[in-house]
Scaffold this motif. Structure first.
Motif, PDB file in Angstrom:
ATOM      1  N   ILE A   1      -6.258 -12.927 -26.355  1.00 24.17           N
ATOM      2  CA  ILE A   1      -5.731 -12.841 -24.994  1.00 24.17           C
ATOM      3  C   ILE A   1      -4.782 -11.648 -24.866  1.00 24.17           C
ATOM      4  O   ILE A   1      -4.813 -10.928 -23.858  1.00 24.17           O
ATOM      5  N   VAL A   2      -3.949 -11.432 -25.883  1.00 23.43           N
ATOM      6  CA  VAL A   2      -3.047 -10.274 -25.885  1.00 23.43           C
ATOM      7  C   VAL A   2      -3.864  -8.981 -25.788  1.00 23.43           C
ATOM      8  O   VAL A   2      -3.525  -8.071 -25.026  1.00 23.43           O
ATOM      9  N   ASN A   3      -4.956  -8.918 -26.527  1.00 25.43           N
ATOM     10  CA  ASN A   3      -5.815  -7.722 -26.485  1.00 25.43           C
ATOM     11  C   ASN A   3      -6.422  -7.522 -25.102  1.00 25.43           C
ATOM     12  O   ASN A   3      -6.525  -6.390 -24.616  1.00 25.43           O
ATOM     13  N   GLU A   4      -6.850  -8.629 -24.482  1.00 29.73           N
ATOM     14  CA  GLU A   4      -7.425  -8.538 -23.132  1.00 29.73           C
ATOM     15  C   GLU A   4      -6.399  -8.017 -22.137  1.00 29.73           C
ATOM     16  O   GLU A   4      -6.737  -7.289 -21.201  1.00 29.73           O
ATOM     17  N   LEU A   5      -5.139  -8.381 -22.346  1.00 31.37           N
ATOM     18  CA  LEU A   5      -4.059  -7.957 -21.434  1.00 31.37           C
ATOM     19  C   LEU A   5      -3.376  -6.686 -21.934  1.00 31.37           C
ATOM     20  O   LEU A   5      -2.253  -6.379 -21.529  1.00 31.37           O
ATOM     21  N   LYS A   6      -4.073  -5.975 -22.813  1.00 30.82           N
ATOM     22  CA  LYS A   6      -3.624  -4.666 -23.311  1.00 30.82           C
ATOM     23  C   LYS A   6      -2.228  -4.703 -23.924  1.00 30.82           C
ATOM     24  O   LYS A   6      -1.380  -3.855 -23.635  1.00 30.82           O
ATOM     25  N   GLY A   7      -1.978  -5.727 -24.762  1.00 33.41           N
ATOM     26  CA  GLY A   7      -0.736  -5.756 -25.526  1.00 33.41           C
ATOM     27  C   GLY A   7       0.411  -6.526 -24.901  1.00 33.41           C
ATOM     28  O   GLY A   7       1.530  -6.515 -25.446  1.00 33.41           O
ATOM     29  N   GLU A   8       0.187  -7.200 -23.781  1.00 36.30           N
ATOM     30  CA  GLU A   8       1.256  -8.002 -23.166  1.00 36.30           C
ATOM     31  C   GLU A   8       1.688  -9.109 -24.132  1.00 36.30           C
ATOM     32  O   GLU A   8       0.853  -9.865 -24.640  1.00 36.30           O
ATOM     33  N   LYS A   9       2.988  -9.204 -24.429  1.00 34.24           N
ATOM     34  CA  LYS A   9       3.494 -10.210 -25.363  1.00 34.24           C
ATOM     35  C   LYS A   9       3.482 -11.581 -24.702  1.00 34.24           C
ATOM     36  O   LYS A   9       3.820 -11.722 -23.526  1.00 34.24           O
ATOM     37  N   ILE A  10       3.093 -12.592 -25.463  1.00 35.31           N
ATOM     38  CA  ILE A  10       2.991 -13.950 -24.910  1.00 35.31           C
ATOM     39  C   ILE A  10       3.796 -14.924 -25.759  1.00 35.31           C
ATOM     40  O   ILE A  10       3.566 -15.047 -26.959  1.00 35.31           O
ATOM     41  N   ASP A  11       4.757 -15.592 -25.115  1.00 35.82           N
ATOM     42  CA  ASP A  11       5.515 -16.666 -25.769  1.00 35.82           C
ATOM     43  C   ASP A  11       4.888 -17.997 -25.370  1.00 35.82           C
ATOM     44  O   ASP A  11       4.801 -18.308 -24.172  1.00 35.82           O
ATOM     45  N   ILE A  12       4.454 -18.763 -26.359  1.00 38.21           N
ATOM     46  CA  ILE A  12       3.894 -20.093 -26.092  1.00 38.21           C
ATOM     47  C   ILE A  12       4.955 -21.121 -26.470  1.00 38.21           C
ATOM     48  O   ILE A  12       5.393 -21.169 -27.626  1.00 38.21           O
ATOM     49  N   VAL A  13       5.397 -21.905 -25.499  1.00 41.42           N
ATOM     50  CA  VAL A  13       6.475 -22.870 -25.761  1.00 41.42           C
ATOM     51  C   VAL A  13       5.996 -24.290 -25.461  1.00 41.42           C
ATOM     52  O   VAL A  13       5.078 -24.499 -24.666  1.00 41.42           O
ATOM     53  N   LYS A  14       6.659 -25.228 -26.109  1.00 37.51           N
ATOM     54  CA  LYS A  14       6.305 -26.637 -25.942  1.00 37.51           C
ATOM     55  C   LYS A  14       7.043 -27.216 -24.740  1.00 37.51           C
ATOM     56  O   LYS A  14       8.267 -27.163 -24.667  1.00 37.51           O
ATOM     57  N   TRP A  15       6.274 -27.762 -23.817  1.00 41.56           N
ATOM     58  CA  TRP A  15       6.870 -28.414 -22.642  1.00 41.56           C
ATOM     59  C   TRP A  15       7.481 -29.747 -23.059  1.00 41.56           C
ATOM     60  O   TRP A  15       6.990 -30.428 -23.964  1.00 41.56           O
ATOM     61  N   ASN A  16       8.589 -30.109 -22.398  1.00 39.84           N
ATOM     62  CA  ASN A  16       9.230 -31.392 -22.681  1.00 39.84           C
ATOM     63  C   ASN A  16       9.750 -31.986 -21.388  1.00 39.84           C
ATOM     64  O   ASN A  16      10.240 -31.271 -20.514  1.00 39.84           O
ATOM     65  N   ASN A  17       9.615 -33.289 -21.269  1.00 36.97           N
ATOM     66  CA  ASN A  17      10.103 -33.987 -20.077  1.00 36.97           C
ATOM     67  C   ASN A  17      11.621 -33.960 -19.999  1.00 36.97           C
ATOM     68  O   ASN A  17      12.197 -34.113 -18.921  1.00 36.97           O
ATOM     69  N   ASP A  18      12.258 -33.764 -21.132  1.00 35.08           N
ATOM     70  CA  ASP A  18      13.718 -33.649 -21.191  1.00 35.08           C
ATOM     71  C   ASP A  18      14.079 -32.206 -20.850  1.00 35.08           C
ATOM     72  O   ASP A  18      13.765 -31.281 -21.603  1.00 35.08           O
ATOM     73  N   PRO A  19      14.774 -31.965 -19.722  1.00 37.07           N
ATOM     74  CA  PRO A  19      15.072 -30.590 -19.295  1.00 37.07           C
ATOM     75  C   PRO A  19      15.804 -29.776 -20.354  1.00 37.07           C
ATOM     76  O   PRO A  19      15.515 -28.593 -20.532  1.00 37.07           O
ATOM     77  N   ALA A  20      16.752 -30.398 -21.056  1.00 36.47           N
ATOM     78  CA  ALA A  20      17.534 -29.669 -22.063  1.00 36.47           C
ATOM     79  C   ALA A  20      16.625 -29.151 -23.179  1.00 36.47           C
ATOM     80  O   ALA A  20      16.728 -27.992 -23.604  1.00 36.47           O
ATOM     81  N   LYS A  21      15.721 -30.010 -23.660  1.00 41.18           N
ATOM     82  CA  LYS A  21      14.803 -29.599 -24.729  1.00 41.18           C
ATOM     83  C   LYS A  21      13.808 -28.550 -24.236  1.00 41.18           C
ATOM     84  O   LYS A  21      13.448 -27.617 -24.967  1.00 41.18           O
ATOM     85  N   TYR A  22      13.378 -28.719 -22.991  1.00 42.11           N
ATOM     86  CA  TYR A  22      12.424 -27.776 -22.405  1.00 42.11           C
ATOM     87  C   TYR A  22      13.047 -26.385 -22.254  1.00 42.11           C
ATOM     88  O   TYR A  22      12.444 -25.371 -22.608  1.00 42.11           O
ATOM     89  N   ILE A  23      14.279 -26.343 -21.754  1.00 40.32           N
ATOM     90  CA  ILE A  23      14.986 -25.074 -21.570  1.00 40.32           C
ATOM     91  C   ILE A  23      15.210 -24.388 -22.919  1.00 40.32           C
ATOM     92  O   ILE A  23      15.035 -23.176 -23.054  1.00 40.32           O
ATOM     93  N   ALA A  24      15.580 -25.181 -23.936  1.00 34.52           N
ATOM     94  CA  ALA A  24      15.780 -24.621 -25.279  1.00 34.52           C
ATOM     95  C   ALA A  24      14.487 -23.996 -25.794  1.00 34.52           C
ATOM     96  O   ALA A  24      14.493 -22.897 -26.373  1.00 34.52           O
TER      97      ALA A  24
END
Length: 347
Positions: free
Chosen positions: A261-284
């Protein structure tokens, strides 16, 4: 027109997916105009096209009146009754007025109508096909560049990649294969206008859906996506199966899935993060790759105060505030980031 001509029309209509009767009705309407144009008549006429033989008959339609004011549109009751005793006032009498040389004009007119109807039908089919694919990815070939717009050949149609939908700094060359996201399909007199994007968050979402089987199968769910096209993006994912790591599934073995996917978007960096129902954990998680010490949330105002180690402050904020900005867009929370020493000096 002869019977063979009519059969050819019917066959063509079937091949193009048009009801033959629609074509014939259109031919009759066009023949009325052709008759009036070529024979200078202001008469009210009806054209009948025999569906089996191809014979054409033109009838002048006249209203039965007591006293005729305009012989092109009216007929006296006496004259009408000389044709048929059953006629009454305000009835309509039809008199055949088919010109002897009307066949040649009719054939040419019919051909024009059929060609026009086929074009309209083909445009309609293409419009339906692509309007059903709004919010989807299409692959095409760059055809040309005009006034900063890129025109992409999709096979049956052409798409427009406007300058506002192009990734900053991305070069487009004739013959390049390109994946784009359909944002809108408009119906115009020249056919469907397909507007596509390389910057829309939906493009990133669909690329992950295509590349990650767990997302396609519904095991892993994309909760939120945000992008700064060409630079960095963040995507929050959640697993419906506790045995499946959503981040690992998206990254893939040795990072192959996300790298595609990064190659398709010509090097755009992608951060994959885990979603959480707890806002504090999600924001972290959203502030990844920075490490977070604590998150204090205000649920009512949707404001969070985040504390990070001193050496992580610049990473958490990111270059020109990019990391913090993307995290805020991803979570929908306002994020105020402070370092440990800033907190200590404030107390």
């Amino acid at each position: 027109m002869n019977a063979e001509f009519m059969q050819a029309f019917e066959q063509l209509a079937r091949e193009k997916g048009i009801a033959a009767e629609i074509v014939f009705d259109a031919i009759e309407a066009a023949l009325i105009s052709a008759y009036k144009r070529n024979f200078g008549s202001a008469q009210n006429v009806r054209v009948f096209l025999d569906r089996s033989t191809g014979e054409i008959h033109v009838y002048a339609r006249k209203i039965v009146v007591e006293e005729v004011q305009d012989s092109r549109l009216e007929i006296s009751l006496a004259e009408a009754r000389s044709l048929d005793l059953r006629y009454e006032l305000d009835d309509v009498v039809e008199l055949e007025v088919t010109p002897k040389n009307f066949g040649r004009i009719a054939a040419q007119t019919a051909k024009q109508v059929v060609v026009q109807r086929i074009r309209e039908a083909e445009r309609g089919i293409v419009f339906e096909e692509f309007s059903n694919r709004e919010s989807d990815i299409v692959t095409g070939i760059v055809q040309r560049l005009e006034q900063k717009n890129v025109f992409i050949d999709l096979g049956k149609a052409e798409a427009i990649l406007a300058s506002s939908e192009q990734i900053p700094g991305e070069a487009y060359r004739h013959g390049d294969r390109l994946k784009t996201y359909i944002i809108e399909v408009k119906k115009t007199t020249k056919g469907p206008q397909i507007l596509v994007s390389r910057t829309h968050p939906g493009l990133l979402k669909r690329l992950f859906e295509l590349e990650v089987p767990e997302i396609h199968d519904g095991v892993v769910e994309i909760k939120s996506v945000t992008r700064e096209p060409g630079l960095r993006s963040k995507i929050a994912v959640h697993s419906r199966d506790e045995n499946v790591d959503p981040v690992g599934a998206c990254v893939g073995h040795k990072g192959m899935r996300v790298q595609t996917i990064v190659n398709e978007l010509k090097g755009e960096k992608i951060d994959i993060v885990k979603w959480n129902n707890d806002p504090a954990k999600y924001i972290a998680s959203a502030l990844s790759p920075a490490k977070v010490l604590s998150v204090d949330v205000n649920e009512i105002e949707k404001i969070s105060k985040v504390v990070v180690p001193d050496y992580q402050l610049s990473l958490a904020i990111g270059k020109e505030g990019q990391n913090a900005r993307l995290a805020a867009k991803l979570t929908g929370w306002k994020i105020d980031i402070k370092s440990e020493s800033q907190i200590q000096s404030a107390t």
